[in-house]
Each structure stands twice: as structure tokens, then as C-alpha cells.
Design a protein around this motif. Sequence first.
Motif, PDB file in Angstrom:
ATOM      1  N   PHE A  30       2.030  -1.344 -12.219  1.00 49.99           N
ATOM      2  CA  PHE A  30       2.353  -0.570 -11.016  1.00 49.99           C
ATOM      3  C   PHE A  30       1.405  -0.963  -9.881  1.00 49.99           C
ATOM      4  O   PHE A  30       0.244  -1.292 -10.114  1.00 49.99           O
ATOM      5  CB  PHE A  30       2.189   0.927 -11.280  1.00 49.99           C
ATOM      6  N   THR A  31       1.912  -0.897  -8.665  1.00 50.04           N
ATOM      7  CA  THR A  31       1.096  -1.176  -7.485  1.00 50.04           C
ATOM      8  C   THR A  31       1.347  -0.105  -6.432  1.00 50.04           C
ATOM      9  O   THR A  31       2.499   0.124  -6.035  1.00 50.04           O
ATOM     10  CB  THR A  31       1.428  -2.549  -6.893  1.00 50.04           C
ATOM     11  N   ILE A  32       0.285   0.522  -5.982  1.00 53.87           N
ATOM     12  CA  ILE A  32       0.379   1.498  -4.903  1.00 53.87           C
ATOM     13  C   ILE A  32      -0.010   0.828  -3.594  1.00 53.87           C
ATOM     14  O   ILE A  32      -0.925  -0.008  -3.559  1.00 53.87           O
ATOM     15  CB  ILE A  32      -0.515   2.733  -5.186  1.00 53.87           C
ATOM     16  N   SER A  33       0.682   1.175  -2.540  1.00 54.69           N
ATOM     17  CA  SER A  33       0.374   0.633  -1.221  1.00 54.69           C
ATOM     18  C   SER A  33       0.767   1.668  -0.175  1.00 54.69           C
ATOM     19  O   SER A  33       1.439   2.646  -0.485  1.00 54.69           O
ATOM     20  CB  SER A  33       1.113  -0.685  -0.977  1.00 54.69           C
ATOM     21  N   ARG A  34       0.324   1.442   1.055  1.00 56.25           N
ATOM     22  CA  ARG A  34       0.658   2.379   2.120  1.00 56.25           C
ATOM     23  C   ARG A  34       0.844   1.635   3.441  1.00 56.25           C
ATOM     24  O   ARG A  34       0.263   0.563   3.663  1.00 56.25           O
ATOM     25  CB  ARG A  34      -0.409   3.449   2.267  1.00 56.25           C
ATOM     26  N   ASP A  35       1.656   2.223   4.293  1.00 55.25           N
ATOM     27  CA  ASP A  35       1.870   1.728   5.649  1.00 55.25           C
ATOM     28  C   ASP A  35       1.579   2.901   6.574  1.00 55.25           C
ATOM     29  O   ASP A  35       2.426   3.787   6.751  1.00 55.25           O
ATOM     30  CB  ASP A  35       3.315   1.236   5.799  1.00 55.25           C
ATOM     31  N   ASN A  36       0.392   2.928   7.128  1.00 57.88           N
ATOM     32  CA  ASN A  36      -0.001   4.074   7.952  1.00 57.88           C
ATOM     33  C   ASN A  36       0.810   4.163   9.244  1.00 57.88           C
ATOM     34  O   ASN A  36       1.021   5.256   9.760  1.00 57.88           O
ATOM     35  CB  ASN A  36      -1.491   4.011   8.267  1.00 57.88           C
ATOM     36  N   ALA A  37       1.279   3.042   9.743  1.00 59.18           N
ATOM     37  CA  ALA A  37       2.113   3.079  10.947  1.00 59.18           C
ATOM     38  C   ALA A  37       3.453   3.745  10.670  1.00 59.18           C
ATOM     39  O   ALA A  37       4.053   4.357  11.565  1.00 59.18           O
ATOM     40  CB  ALA A  37       2.327   1.663  11.465  1.00 59.18           C
ATOM     41  N   ALA A  38       3.921   3.636   9.437  1.00 64.97           N
ATOM     42  CA  ALA A  38       5.203   4.224   9.047  1.00 64.97           C
ATOM     43  C   ALA A  38       5.030   5.546   8.297  1.00 64.97           C
ATOM     44  O   ALA A  38       6.027   6.136   7.861  1.00 64.97           O
ATOM     45  CB  ALA A  38       5.978   3.244   8.171  1.00 64.97           C
ATOM     46  N   ASN A  39       3.791   6.003   8.150  1.00 63.33           N
ATOM     47  CA  ASN A  39       3.514   7.267   7.440  1.00 63.33           C
ATOM     48  C   ASN A  39       4.143   7.279   6.042  1.00 63.33           C
ATOM     49  O   ASN A  39       4.761   8.262   5.618  1.00 63.33           O
ATOM     50  CB  ASN A  39       4.028   8.475   8.236  1.00 63.33           C
ATOM     51  N   THR A  40       3.989   6.181   5.330  1.00 66.68           N
ATOM     52  CA  THR A  40       4.660   6.044   4.038  1.00 66.68           C
ATOM     53  C   THR A  40       3.720   5.427   3.015  1.00 66.68           C
ATOM     54  O   THR A  40       2.970   4.496   3.322  1.00 66.68           O
ATOM     55  CB  THR A  40       5.921   5.178   4.166  1.00 66.68           C
ATOM     56  N   VAL A  41       3.808   5.950   1.801  1.00 66.10           N
ATOM     57  CA  VAL A  41       3.105   5.359   0.664  1.00 66.10           C
ATOM     58  C   VAL A  41       4.149   4.946  -0.358  1.00 66.10           C
ATOM     59  O   VAL A  41       5.201   5.582  -0.497  1.00 66.10           O
ATOM     60  CB  VAL A  41       2.076   6.344   0.064  1.00 66.10           C
ATOM     61  N   TYR A  42       3.855   3.849  -1.042  1.00 64.00           N
ATOM     62  CA  TYR A  42       4.811   3.266  -1.977  1.00 64.00           C
ATOM     63  C   TYR A  42       4.210   3.168  -3.369  1.00 64.00           C
ATOM     64  O   TYR A  42       2.992   3.101  -3.545  1.00 64.00           O
ATOM     65  CB  TYR A  42       5.212   1.864  -1.523  1.00 64.00           C
ATOM     66  N   LEU A  43       5.095   3.117  -4.354  1.00 67.86           N
ATOM     67  CA  LEU A  43       4.676   2.813  -5.719  1.00 67.86           C
ATOM     68  C   LEU A  43       5.665   1.802  -6.272  1.00 67.86           C
ATOM     69  O   LEU A  43       6.827   2.132  -6.540  1.00 67.86           O
ATOM     70  CB  LEU A  43       4.647   4.052  -6.605  1.00 67.86           C
ATOM     71  N   ARG A  44       5.217   0.580  -6.387  1.00 68.20           N
ATOM     72  CA  ARG A  44       6.032  -0.466  -6.983  1.00 68.20           C
ATOM     73  C   ARG A  44       5.796  -0.436  -8.488  1.00 68.20           C
ATOM     74  O   ARG A  44       4.667  -0.564  -8.950  1.00 68.20           O
ATOM     75  CB  ARG A  44       5.654  -1.829  -6.417  1.00 68.20           C
TER      76      ARG A  44
END
Length: 120
Positions: A68-82
Motif C-alpha cells: 500500500f502507498t499513501i499520498s496526498r495532494d494538498n492543492a486538491a485537499n485529497t489523500v489517497y491510498l493505493r
Amino acid sequence: QVQLVESGGGLVQAGGSLRLSCAASGRTFSRYVMGWFRQTPGKEREFVAGISWSGASTWYADSVKGRFTISRDNAANTVYLRMNSLKPEDTAVYYCAAKNDYVKSSYDYWGQGTQVTVSS
């Protein structure tokens, strides 16, 4: 205060992949440490992954490390979990969460959850 909405869950075969998203409201998203948790019926909610304000630091439960990989895009106010190489034991409701204190163990805000089902 921040509101969190997860999406991207579904049914996938073992060995497959999914990407979960968590959209956050508010203008201060970049000030929050974000995390992903999961829960199955009859069990306590368990930590899956976390990410620092900037995204420079990430940490994982041993059970998902390397898959699993967690990431975030602060400009889009979104966090992801691949999630790659999914296993039936990854089946759970997945929740994203936010806290504004890096040191504190508990999270302050929670989403409603998204179901992930991995078939064997």
C-alpha cells in the motif's frame, strides 16, 4: 473543522489493485496529519497508513508495508491510498482520518468509510 469523504472502494480479485481517495473540506487541509484505517465486523478499527502535513513522511502497518502507498495532494485537499497485491484479508471498511497534532495518537475527524472486498 474538516469533513472527510472517502471513495474508490469496491470488489476486486486477489492480486488486484484499488485506489481509495479521501476528499477533505476546508482551507486548512495541509495542516492535518492524515491516516487510513480499516475495520471488519467484530474487530477493532486498525491503523493502515499515515502521512505527514507535507507528505514527506509516511508510515504503515506491517501487514500492508510494501503493498500500500499513501499520498496526498494538498492543492486538491485529497489523500489517497493505493492498494496493490490485494489479499482477501484486506477486506474491510476503510476510513480516512485527520488530526492536527502530529504527536497525538488519536485522530480528530473521520470519514464515513468505503467498503473494500477482495475475493479469493
